[in-house]
Design an enzyme around this catalytic site. Sequence first.
Site, PDB file in Angstrom:
ATOM      1  N   GLY A   1      -2.283  53.986  23.740  1.00  0.00           N
ATOM      2  CA  GLY A   1      -0.885  53.637  23.607  1.00  0.00           C
ATOM      3  C   GLY A   1      -0.361  54.223  24.728  1.00  0.00           C
ATOM      4  O   GLY A   1       0.899  54.817  24.944  1.00  0.00           O
TER       5      GLY A   1
ATOM      6  N   ASP B   1      -4.633  50.669  26.404  1.00  0.00           N
ATOM      7  CA  ASP B   1      -3.198  50.053  25.939  1.00  0.00           C
ATOM      8  C   ASP B   1      -3.464  48.621  25.583  1.00  0.00           C
ATOM      9  O   ASP B   1      -4.303  48.012  26.208  1.00  0.00           O
ATOM     10  CB  ASP B   1      -2.200  50.131  26.992  1.00  0.00           C
ATOM     11  CG  ASP B   1      -0.659  49.979  26.395  1.00  0.00           C
ATOM     12  OD1 ASP B   1      -0.276  51.187  25.823  1.00  0.00           O
ATOM     13  OD2 ASP B   1      -0.187  48.859  26.521  1.00  0.00           O
TER      14      ASP B   1
ATOM     15  N   ASN C   1      -7.454  46.832  22.055  1.00  0.00           N
ATOM     16  CA  ASN C   1      -6.740  47.359  20.509  1.00  0.00           C
ATOM     17  C   ASN C   1      -7.385  48.246  20.077  1.00  0.00           C
ATOM     18  O   ASN C   1      -8.658  47.987  19.773  1.00  0.00           O
ATOM     19  CB  ASN C   1      -6.771  45.840  19.976  1.00  0.00           C
ATOM     20  CG  ASN C   1      -5.950  45.956  18.781  1.00  0.00           C
ATOM     21  OD1 ASN C   1      -5.744  46.967  18.216  1.00  0.00           O
ATOM     22  ND2 ASN C   1      -4.956  45.120  18.577  1.00  0.00           N
ATOM     23  N   ILE C   2      -6.687  49.193  19.295  1.00  0.00           N
ATOM     24  CA  ILE C   2      -7.593  50.248  18.724  1.00  0.00           C
ATOM     25  C   ILE C   2      -8.163  49.719  17.361  1.00  0.00           C
ATOM     26  O   ILE C   2      -8.907  50.527  16.740  1.00  0.00           O
ATOM     27  CB  ILE C   2      -6.470  51.372  18.397  1.00  0.00           C
ATOM     28  CG1 ILE C   2      -5.116  50.856  17.354  1.00  0.00           C
ATOM     29  CG2 ILE C   2      -6.213  52.202  19.547  1.00  0.00           C
ATOM     30  CD1 ILE C   2      -4.450  51.829  17.169  1.00  0.00           C
TER      31      ILE C   2
ATOM     32  N   TYR D   1       6.370  53.152   8.349  1.00  0.00           N
ATOM     33  CA  TYR D   1       5.929  54.107   9.322  1.00  0.00           C
ATOM     34  C   TYR D   1       5.723  55.571   8.841  1.00  0.00           C
ATOM     35  O   TYR D   1       4.774  56.178   9.217  1.00  0.00           O
ATOM     36  CB  TYR D   1       6.978  53.871  10.325  1.00  0.00           C
ATOM     37  CG  TYR D   1       6.815  54.806  11.503  1.00  0.00           C
ATOM     38  CD1 TYR D   1       6.068  54.595  12.495  1.00  0.00           C
ATOM     39  CD2 TYR D   1       7.915  56.015  11.967  1.00  0.00           C
ATOM     40  CE1 TYR D   1       5.832  55.459  13.636  1.00  0.00           C
ATOM     41  CE2 TYR D   1       7.659  56.836  12.729  1.00  0.00           C
ATOM     42  CZ  TYR D   1       6.794  56.499  13.749  1.00  0.00           C
ATOM     43  OH  TYR D   1       6.646  57.294  15.047  1.00  0.00           O
TER      44      TYR D   1
ATOM     45  N   LYS E   1       2.500  57.991   8.871  1.00  0.00           N
ATOM     46  CA  LYS E   1       2.685  59.017   9.547  1.00  0.00           C
ATOM     47  C   LYS E   1       1.962  60.064   8.759  1.00  0.00           C
ATOM     48  O   LYS E   1       1.177  60.868   8.945  1.00  0.00           O
ATOM     49  CB  LYS E   1       3.725  59.477  10.400  1.00  0.00           C
ATOM     50  CG  LYS E   1       3.999  58.504  11.484  1.00  0.00           C
ATOM     51  CD  LYS E   1       3.077  58.928  12.753  1.00  0.00           C
ATOM     52  CE  LYS E   1       3.449  58.010  13.932  1.00  0.00           C
ATOM     53  NZ  LYS E   1       2.528  58.155  14.948  1.00  0.00           N
TER      54      LYS E   1
HETATM   55  N1  SER Z   1      11.336  57.856  16.922  1.00  0.00           N
HETATM   56  C1  SER Z   1      10.736  57.191  15.653  1.00  0.00           C
HETATM   57  C2  SER Z   1      11.368  56.167  15.197  1.00  0.00           C
HETATM   58  O1  SER Z   1      12.717  55.846  15.572  1.00  0.00           O
HETATM   59  C3  SER Z   1      10.736  58.477  14.782  1.00  0.00           C
HETATM   60  O2  SER Z   1       9.641  59.007  14.989  1.00  0.00           O
HETATM   61  O3  SER Z   1      10.517  55.189  14.674  1.00  0.00           O
END
Ligand code: SER
Length: 337
Positions: free
Chosen positions: A10, A35, A54-55, A152, A156
């Site tokens: 990235g 990237d 691509n990863i 997301y 994470k």
């Molecule tokens: N900056 C990120 C987002 O808004 C949060 O880690 O997705």
Amino acid sequence: MRKKIILITGANGEIGHGLINSLYAKGMDNILALDLHPISSSIKDKILEGLIGNILDKNLLEQINSEYEVSTIYHLAALLSTRAEFSPQMAHEVNVTGTLNLLSLAVDQAKSIGGRVKFFFPSSIAVYGIGKSKGSLGPISETEYCHPQTMYGCNKLYCENLGIYHANYYHRLADDFKSGHLDFRSIRFPGIISAVTIPTGGTSDFLPEMIHAAAQGQKYDCFVRKDTRMPFMVMPDAIQAIIDLMAADKFQLSQHVYNIGAFNPSAGEFADKVREHYPEAEIHNAINGKRQSIVDSWPAQIDDEKARTDWSWSPKFDLDSAFKNYLIPKITQQYER
Ligand code: SER
């Protein structure tokens, strides 16, 4: 002989830009930058090689494994929180499968080197999910409210655990891989504001978008309410934190994943600050209910005591000095060009 490199995935992203500039300034230019797109012209002279790929492409990762000796991986590639809500399956692929692929590469490297590989993973304030009004809560520590409400955030939080698993437990049944050979370190970043780049697809994008719009004389419709508060920091502090955490002696670190924070203005307070420097700025509100509810689930303040104690985290910029000494001079210079 394989070439010795530092791998950054990235690389074209906001953190990638800042990190490559900073590593280069420290004399570390043996960077293999990966990237999806050609490496941006502003950083391509500061790396050893750029790879477009691509990863999720295991052949590509196998090729990297065979051609290079990787001492450190900064795995920055990800789909940010708003974008991930629109394509949750793809987000899971990129954010989770992609991270697992990189962790596997790190393990393979550690096995072949017979030594330690360091792995940096940028985690996020999105791992938190607060179900009630957050205003009444004090600073949130790493172990509280880990109930993410976004794809997301789920990705994470799980990947933090995958990293910890590979660092601490994977060796139990793997004869050729020793405890300590994967050195996994992670920071849960708040929103980050860069003077040089603008984020895409994040939910904390409202502050960077606001100041960049004002600097260009453009009107801005902020997608959250004025009283919306969450932690932020400026990019130089975020990069310094990565450098400092990765340089810390392992025995200093009591955990793998650290909160860090710097300041936490409300969107309205930040807008007032922007108007101090750009009196003509036209900032309005056009609330996006979905994005508002995501930010509402993130803490207003985080507790970063562990980072302060273990590896002396201390941001250089508070809100005032961020504006005065970093954001305004750099952004103005950028748009004057
Ligand atoms: N900056 C990120 C987002 O808004 C949060 O880690 O997705």
